[in-house]
Design an enzyme around this catalytic site. Structure first.
Site, short mmCIF file in Angstrom:
data_model
loop_
_atom_site.label_atom_id
_atom_site.label_comp_id
_atom_site.label_asym_id
_atom_site.label_seq_id
_atom_site.Cartn_x
_atom_site.Cartn_y
_atom_site.Cartn_z
CB SER A 140 -0.90 0.01 1.24
OG SER A 140 -1.67 1.19 1.30
CE1 TYR A 154 -4.01 -2.26 4.96
CE2 TYR A 154 -3.20 -0.01 4.64
CZ TYR A 154 -3.64 -1.22 4.11
OH TYR A 154 -3.72 -1.38 2.75
#
Length: 258
Positions: A140, A154
């Site tokens: 990401s 995350y």
């Protein structure tokens, strides 16, 4: 044009929805045997049925070592090979630091980072025996490059994937195995839709291309990294974000329209 990958086998973890489903569909279109992995067997089999007769579902929690090994064993029994692993399984529950528990943190790290390690480890014997393989991680921009409130766990997991990737790429290069990552920006998936229309509109406004990406954008990048043409690329993250990380501020985007 990429050389055909037809006849090869890919495992896609977290493949029953979102980016994972997009990956599985794209590899299916390219003629590969596709193992769709999900924690829910029914969802995995439904996704596989929608891809075609060469796709099949399997249930595994990739944060569990035994389950990851069973996944690899089942793929070998079904197809006789593991050519490509798309380690895509991931979760992103939001929790700010003062609300986050140790269990919350461990759960995200367990699925996103530990799950990546265990999936890769389980597939290595087959890839090493073939002296060729492609490993593509779904990372990401959040964590490796940017941050967002509520996603510290995350972000840590996604940044951790890249640290893992770089050393794994060195260790596996002598076996003809490459390890790369795709770094999605904001991609329109079921999970993103759950964050609401206001969030989506704000995100689109911060992207130079003025739109969110599609799962196909990520799948095409992963297909390239899995191809023979990408044989000399390893230990890298390919950012696919419509230019989201480029502006130094929203003022840069406003100046673009001035």
């Amino acid at each position: 044009m990429l050389a055909s990958l037809e006849g090869r086998t890919v495992i896609v973890t977290g493949g029953s929805k979102g980016i994972g489903l997009g990956l599985a569909r794209r590899f299916g279109e390219a003629g590969l045997d596709v193992m769709v992995v999900s924690r829910n067997l029914s969802e995995a089999e439904t996704a596989a049925a929608g891809i075609g007769p060469k796709a099949f579902g399997f249930a595994a929690d990739v944060s569990d070592a035994g389950a990851a090994e069973a996944m690899a064993t089942a793929c070998l029994e079904r197809t006789g090979r593991i050519d490509i692993l798309c380690a895509n399984a991931g979760i992103f529950p939001a929790a700010k630091l003062d609300e986050m528990t140790a269990a919350d943190f461990d759960h995200v790290i367990g699925v996103n980072l530990r799950g990546t390690f265990l999936s890769v480890k389980a597939c290595l014997p087959a890839m090493k025996a073939a002296r060729k393989g492609r490993i593509v991680l779904t990372s990401s921009i959040t964590g490796p490059i940017t941050g967002y409130p509520g996603w510290s766990h995350y972000g840590a997991s996604k940044a951790g994937q890249l640290g893992f990737m770089r050393t794994a790429a060195i260790e596996l290069a002598p076996f003809g195995i490459t390890v790369n990552a795709v770094g999605p920006g904001n991609i329109r998936t079921e999970g993103l839709d759950e964050l609401g229309a206001d969030y989506i509109a704000k995100m689109a406004a911060s992207i130079p291309m003025k739109r969110l990406g599609s799962v196909a954008d990520i799948a095409n990048a992963a297909l390239f990294l899995a191809s023979d043409e990408a044989a000399y690329i390893t230990g890298q993250m390919l950012v696919v974000d419509g230019g989201q990380i480029l502006p130094e501020s929203l003022g840069a985007l406003e100046a673009m329209d001035a």
